[in-house]
Structures are given as C-alpha cells and as structure tokens.
Write a protein that holds these residues in place. Structure first.
Motif, PDB file in Angstrom:
ATOM      1  N   PHE A   1       0.825  -1.209   0.000  1.00 43.44           N
ATOM      2  CA  PHE A   1       0.000   0.000   0.000  1.00 43.44           C
ATOM      3  C   PHE A   1       0.863   1.265   0.000  1.00 43.44           C
ATOM      4  O   PHE A   1       0.534   2.251  -0.665  1.00 43.44           O
ATOM      5  CB  PHE A   1      -0.948  -0.005   1.195  1.00 43.44           C
ATOM      6  N   SER A   2       1.977   1.229   0.727  1.00 43.64           N
ATOM      7  CA  SER A   2       2.865   2.398   0.747  1.00 43.64           C
ATOM      8  C   SER A   2       3.444   2.657  -0.636  1.00 43.64           C
ATOM      9  O   SER A   2       3.432   3.794  -1.128  1.00 43.64           O
ATOM     10  CB  SER A   2       4.002   2.180   1.755  1.00 43.64           C
ATOM     11  N   TRP A   3       3.972   1.610  -1.256  1.00 45.28           N
ATOM     12  CA  TRP A   3       4.556   1.763  -2.593  1.00 45.28           C
ATOM     13  C   TRP A   3       3.490   2.110  -3.628  1.00 45.28           C
ATOM     14  O   TRP A   3       3.721   2.915  -4.525  1.00 45.28           O
ATOM     15  CB  TRP A   3       5.295   0.484  -2.979  1.00 45.28           C
ATOM     16  N   SER A   4       2.328   1.490  -3.505  1.00 46.45           N
ATOM     17  CA  SER A   4       1.260   1.745  -4.480  1.00 46.45           C
ATOM     18  C   SER A   4       0.740   3.177  -4.369  1.00 46.45           C
ATOM     19  O   SER A   4       0.567   3.871  -5.365  1.00 46.45           O
ATOM     20  CB  SER A   4       0.109   0.747  -4.287  1.00 46.45           C
ATOM     21  N   PHE A   5       0.489   3.628  -3.129  1.00 52.09           N
ATOM     22  CA  PHE A   5       0.002   4.989  -2.929  1.00 52.09           C
ATOM     23  C   PHE A   5       1.052   6.026  -3.294  1.00 52.09           C
ATOM     24  O   PHE A   5       0.722   7.197  -3.531  1.00 52.09           O
ATOM     25  CB  PHE A   5      -0.451   5.190  -1.483  1.00 52.09           C
ATOM     26  N   SER A   6       2.320   5.617  -3.331  1.00 53.09           N
ATOM     27  CA  SER A   6       3.382   6.579  -3.641  1.00 53.09           C
ATOM     28  C   SER A   6       3.265   7.137  -5.050  1.00 53.09           C
ATOM     29  O   SER A   6       3.819   8.191  -5.349  1.00 53.09           O
ATOM     30  CB  SER A   6       4.758   5.927  -3.461  1.00 53.09           C
TER      31      SER A   6
ATOM     32  N   GLY B   1       5.558  13.751  -1.427  1.00 49.16           N
ATOM     33  CA  GLY B   1       4.689  12.705  -0.894  1.00 49.16           C
ATOM     34  C   GLY B   1       5.014  11.362  -1.512  1.00 49.16           C
ATOM     35  O   GLY B   1       4.994  10.314  -0.839  1.00 49.16           O
ATOM     36  N   ASN B   2       5.312  11.366  -2.792  1.00 47.34           N
ATOM     37  CA  ASN B   2       5.733  10.163  -3.503  1.00 47.34           C
ATOM     38  C   ASN B   2       6.952   9.554  -2.837  1.00 47.34           C
ATOM     39  O   ASN B   2       7.032   8.340  -2.603  1.00 47.34           O
ATOM     40  CB  ASN B   2       6.033  10.552  -4.966  1.00 47.34           C
ATOM     41  N   ILE B   3       7.923  10.400  -2.489  1.00 48.74           N
ATOM     42  CA  ILE B   3       9.178   9.938  -1.915  1.00 48.74           C
ATOM     43  C   ILE B   3       8.988   9.369  -0.509  1.00 48.74           C
ATOM     44  O   ILE B   3       9.552   8.322  -0.164  1.00 48.74           O
ATOM     45  CB  ILE B   3      10.197  11.098  -1.880  1.00 48.74           C
ATOM     46  N   LEU B   4       8.195  10.034   0.326  1.00 50.85           N
ATOM     47  CA  LEU B   4       7.992   9.582   1.693  1.00 50.85           C
ATOM     48  C   LEU B   4       7.309   8.209   1.731  1.00 50.85           C
ATOM     49  O   LEU B   4       7.681   7.328   2.524  1.00 50.85           O
ATOM     50  CB  LEU B   4       7.172  10.608   2.475  1.00 50.85           C
ATOM     51  N   LEU B   5       6.326   8.017   0.863  1.00 55.39           N
ATOM     52  CA  LEU B   5       5.648   6.719   0.786  1.00 55.39           C
ATOM     53  C   LEU B   5       6.567   5.657   0.196  1.00 55.39           C
ATOM     54  O   LEU B   5       6.557   4.495   0.621  1.00 55.39           O
ATOM     55  CB  LEU B   5       4.373   6.846  -0.048  1.00 55.39           C
ATOM     56  N   ASP B   6       7.361   6.052  -0.788  1.00 61.52           N
ATOM     57  CA  ASP B   6       8.301   5.132  -1.419  1.00 61.52           C
ATOM     58  C   ASP B   6       9.334   4.640  -0.405  1.00 61.52           C
ATOM     59  O   ASP B   6       9.682   3.458  -0.366  1.00 61.52           O
ATOM     60  CB  ASP B   6       8.995   5.836  -2.585  1.00 61.52           C
ATOM     61  N   LEU B   7       9.815   5.560   0.427  1.00 61.26           N
ATOM     62  CA  LEU B   7      10.783   5.204   1.466  1.00 61.26           C
ATOM     63  C   LEU B   7      10.175   4.221   2.465  1.00 61.26           C
ATOM     64  O   LEU B   7      10.818   3.239   2.858  1.00 61.26           O
ATOM     65  CB  LEU B   7      11.247   6.474   2.186  1.00 61.26           C
ATOM     66  N   THR B   8       8.943   4.471   2.867  1.00 53.83           N
ATOM     67  CA  THR B   8       8.256   3.566   3.790  1.00 53.83           C
ATOM     68  C   THR B   8       8.143   2.165   3.207  1.00 53.83           C
ATOM     69  O   THR B   8       8.418   1.168   3.883  1.00 53.83           O
ATOM     70  CB  THR B   8       6.845   4.097   4.116  1.00 53.83           C
TER      71      THR B   8
ATOM     72  N   ILE C   1      18.183 -11.558  -4.946  1.00 55.81           N
ATOM     73  CA  ILE C   1      19.084 -10.431  -4.730  1.00 55.81           C
ATOM     74  C   ILE C   1      18.515  -9.134  -5.292  1.00 55.81           C
ATOM     75  O   ILE C   1      18.786  -8.044  -4.794  1.00 55.81           O
ATOM     76  CB  ILE C   1      20.479 -10.722  -5.348  1.00 55.81           C
ATOM     77  N   GLY C   2      17.697  -9.251  -6.346  1.00 58.75           N
ATOM     78  CA  GLY C   2      17.088  -8.061  -6.942  1.00 58.75           C
ATOM     79  C   GLY C   2      16.196  -7.334  -5.960  1.00 58.75           C
ATOM     80  O   GLY C   2      16.243  -6.108  -5.841  1.00 58.75           O
ATOM     81  N   LYS C   3      15.366  -8.088  -5.223  1.00 53.97           N
ATOM     82  CA  LYS C   3      14.462  -7.478  -4.248  1.00 53.97           C
ATOM     83  C   LYS C   3      15.252  -6.876  -3.093  1.00 53.97           C
ATOM     84  O   LYS C   3      14.912  -5.805  -2.579  1.00 53.97           O
ATOM     85  CB  LYS C   3      13.469  -8.521  -3.735  1.00 53.97           C
ATOM     86  N   THR C   4      16.316  -7.564  -2.696  1.00 52.04           N
ATOM     87  CA  THR C   4      17.153  -7.066  -1.601  1.00 52.04           C
ATOM     88  C   THR C   4      17.795  -5.738  -1.963  1.00 52.04           C
ATOM     89  O   THR C   4      17.695  -4.745  -1.231  1.00 52.04           O
ATOM     90  CB  THR C   4      18.262  -8.082  -1.272  1.00 52.04           C
ATOM     91  N   LEU C   5      18.471  -5.697  -3.117  1.00 50.13           N
ATOM     92  CA  LEU C   5      19.154  -4.478  -3.524  1.00 50.13           C
ATOM     93  C   LEU C   5      18.170  -3.384  -3.922  1.00 50.13           C
ATOM     94  O   LEU C   5      18.467  -2.198  -3.780  1.00 50.13           O
ATOM     95  CB  LEU C   5      20.112  -4.780  -4.685  1.00 50.13           C
ATOM     96  N   LEU C   6      16.989  -3.789  -4.414  1.00 46.65           N
ATOM     97  CA  LEU C   6      15.959  -2.814  -4.751  1.00 46.65           C
ATOM     98  C   LEU C   6      15.583  -1.997  -3.519  1.00 46.65           C
ATOM     99  O   LEU C   6      15.496  -0.762  -3.572  1.00 46.65           O
ATOM    100  CB  LEU C   6      14.720  -3.520  -5.303  1.00 46.65           C
ATOM    101  N   SER C   7      15.361  -2.678  -2.402  1.00 47.96           N
ATOM    102  CA  SER C   7      15.002  -1.981  -1.165  1.00 47.96           C
ATOM    103  C   SER C   7      16.096  -1.015  -0.739  1.00 47.96           C
ATOM    104  O   SER C   7      15.819   0.126  -0.338  1.00 47.96           O
ATOM    105  CB  SER C   7      14.736  -2.992  -0.049  1.00 47.96           C
TER     106      SER C   7
ATOM    107  N   PHE D   1      18.135   6.557  -2.537  1.00 50.85           N
ATOM    108  CA  PHE D   1      17.712   7.673  -3.384  1.00 50.85           C
ATOM    109  C   PHE D   1      16.598   8.485  -2.741  1.00 50.85           C
ATOM    110  O   PHE D   1      16.540   9.711  -2.900  1.00 50.85           O
ATOM    111  CB  PHE D   1      17.267   7.161  -4.756  1.00 50.85           C
ATOM    112  N   ASP D   2      15.705   7.838  -2.003  1.00 45.90           N
ATOM    113  CA  ASP D   2      14.645   8.591  -1.327  1.00 45.90           C
ATOM    114  C   ASP D   2      15.230   9.529  -0.270  1.00 45.90           C
ATOM    115  O   ASP D   2      14.761  10.662  -0.108  1.00 45.90           O
ATOM    116  CB  ASP D   2      13.634   7.637  -0.678  1.00 45.90           C
ATOM    117  N   LEU D   3      16.238   9.074   0.440  1.00 48.78           N
ATOM    118  CA  LEU D   3      16.896   9.947   1.413  1.00 48.78           C
ATOM    119  C   LEU D   3      17.579  11.120   0.710  1.00 48.78           C
ATOM    120  O   LEU D   3      17.593  12.247   1.234  1.00 48.78           O
ATOM    121  CB  LEU D   3      17.922   9.151   2.233  1.00 48.78           C
ATOM    122  N   LEU D   4      18.112  10.869  -0.487  1.00 47.78           N
ATOM    123  CA  LEU D   4      18.723  11.946  -1.273  1.00 47.78           C
ATOM    124  C   LEU D   4      17.684  12.984  -1.667  1.00 47.78           C
ATOM    125  O   LEU D   4      17.906  14.201  -1.536  1.00 47.78           O
ATOM    126  CB  LEU D   4      19.393  11.375  -2.521  1.00 47.78           C
ATOM    127  N   PHE D   5      16.509  12.532  -2.135  1.00 46.18           N
ATOM    128  CA  PHE D   5      15.444  13.456  -2.526  1.00 46.18           C
ATOM    129  C   PHE D   5      14.898  14.228  -1.321  1.00 46.18           C
ATOM    130  O   PHE D   5      14.553  15.407  -1.434  1.00 46.18           O
ATOM    131  CB  PHE D   5      14.311  12.700  -3.218  1.00 46.18           C
TER     132      PHE D   5
END
Length: 274
Positions: free
Chosen positions: A22-27, A186-193, A219-225, A231-235
């Motif tokens: 839901f966090s990623w989707s709402f982002s 808002g996109n970034i905050l939800l994406d980070l969550t 490994i893709g899911k691990t590194l994706l997170s 990048f969200d912290l950068l934004f």
C-alpha cells in the motif's frame, strides 16, 4: 514442500508485505494528483518516467513468473534447496501490476498536460532500446533449454540496474534547477516507507527459516530496497535541506510555474471587469 516454522512470523511477514504494497502503491498518486492540479508536468523528468516503465515491466515479469509458474518454482528449489520458500509474495505481484498501470497513466499526463521544452533524452532512448533488445535475445536463448529461472532472473537484474539509473536524471534535474517544484515529496515519503518495510519482510522470512537464501536467492528485491532507501533519502535532503521552498523567495522556477499563472489570471479578471 517448504513451510513456515512460526505462524506468528508468517502473519508478520504478510502484514509487512501488504503495508509495503500500500505504501509503494500509494506513492504513485501524489505525483499524478500534483500533475492534475497543475495541469502541467514541468519539473517531472521524462527520462525517469520512461525508465520507470521498463523497470516495473521487468519486475512484473520476474514476480509473476516466479509466483505463478510451477516450472520456475521447481527450478528455483533445485538451485537453492527443496525446503526454501519462494521469495515472491502475492503483494509483490499486485504491486508490480499496479506500478505498471500508474506509470502508464503518468505518461499519458505527459501527453495531455503542459510540458514546456522537456523531452526524453537520446541517452534514455538508447538505454531503453538496448534493454529490450537484450531481453528479446535472452528469451531466444532460454526457450530451447527451458531456462526460465535464468530468464526471469535476467529481468530481475534489469529492474535492479534500471532502478539505479532511473532516479539519477530527476536528482540531477533538481540540482540544475535548485528546486524540487513539480516533483512530489509525498511520492518519496511513501516510497521510502515501502522500501524499509519490504526489507523488513525479507528479514522476517530469513529469521523464521534460519537461512539467508531469501536475500541472495532474490538479490534483486534485496538491492531494490536498499537502492530505494538511498535515493529517497537523497530526494528528502534536496527537498527539505538543499532546495526548500520559501514564501516570497525569488526562485525563477517558482516564478514561472506558480506566481506567473496567478498574475495572468488576475490580469484577465481585471480586463473582463473593464
């Protein structure tokens, strides 16, 4: 067949997964709504959008393949162990489907709303073309030998690489403009969550199974997170620290995108009254 050792851990795993979904989707929605309110996509990098479609489409192929295909699941257990739980959950598939749809909606907004002089760069077109040509070649190679786990792993690698690339144009664009106007925080905050909870979900599975296969087997899911969090912290740093929007600040981007339309509206009203 693999199974959970603790029912409470399984419940926690599912809970974290669906909250992350839901966090990623709402982002996706803050950016879509921002574009709709402004009737403009100025400030939203088009390279990011094009790369995002490639990223989420690749991730959907990987998630759907590993979640629905018994052949790919068998090949996964032959490689990592028959007692291993498949590292893709229903929330991963649902997220991927939703992500592709919302990214397409955002691309449609680019077509119908004011976009100024922005356009997709040649570098982005080259990267996207190269990725899909490579994917087609891999499909041709995998087909005769039924190497389907290898093929979906290729798509997983693609989404991982594109994730690392796709945020760069927007971050650089923010740096050039010294502004994050048009880019939804808002996109970034939800994406980070979602990124943090997604990593937490994988940790729960590893603790229950007493194995780290979940991390390197997907490994893709691990590194994706980890990439998402970085990048969200950068934004967040750009939005709140480096380029904060201040009332009355003489920012040319704010002048063009926020103040000028108000002045034009006021002038039109005065003219009509006369």
């Amino acid at each position: 067949m693999s199974s959970w050792n603790s029912q409470s851990m399984e419940v926690l795993y599912q809970t974290l997964g669906w909250i992350a979904f839901f966090s990623w989707s709402f982002s996706f929605y803050p950016q879509v709504l921002l574009n709709y309110r402004r009737k403009s996509v100025v400030g939203l990098n088009f390279d990011f959008l094009v790369l995002n479609v490639t990223k989420h489409s690749s991730y959907l192929i990987y998630n759907a393949g590993l979640f629905f295909s018994s052949t790919i699941q068998r090949q996964y257990r032959e490689k990592y162990g028959s007692d291993e739980i498949i590292p893709v959950a229903a929330n991963d598939v649902c997220f991927s489907v939703h992500a592709v749809l919302l990214t397409v909606v955002t691309l449609f907004q680019v077509i119908i709303y004011e976009r100024g002089t922005q356009r997709v760069s040649r570098i982005c077109i080259f990267i996207t073309s190269f990725v899909w040509i490579t994917a087609a070649v891999c499909l041709i190679v995998a087909w005769p030998s039924d190497s389907w786990l290898w093929l979906v792993s290729v798509f997983n690698t693609i989404q991982l690489i594109i994730t690392a690339i796709k945020y760069t144009p927007q971050a650089f664009m923010n740096y050039q403009r010294k502004s994050t106007v048009g880019w939804s925080i808002g996109n970034i905050l939800l994406d980070l969550t979602g990124g943090v909870l997604n990593f937490g979900q994988m940790t729960v599975q590893s603790v229950d199974q007493g194995s780290y296969v979940n991390f390197y087997g997907n490994i893709g899911k691990t590194l994706l997170s980890l990439e998402v969090v970085f990048f969200d912290l950068l934004f967040i740093l750009q939005h709140y620290v480096l380029y904060p929007v201040k009332v009355g600040e003489k920012n040319p981007v704010i002048q063009e995108e926020i103040i000028s339309p108000l002045i034009k509206t006021s002038e039109s009203t005065s003219t009509s009254e006369v």
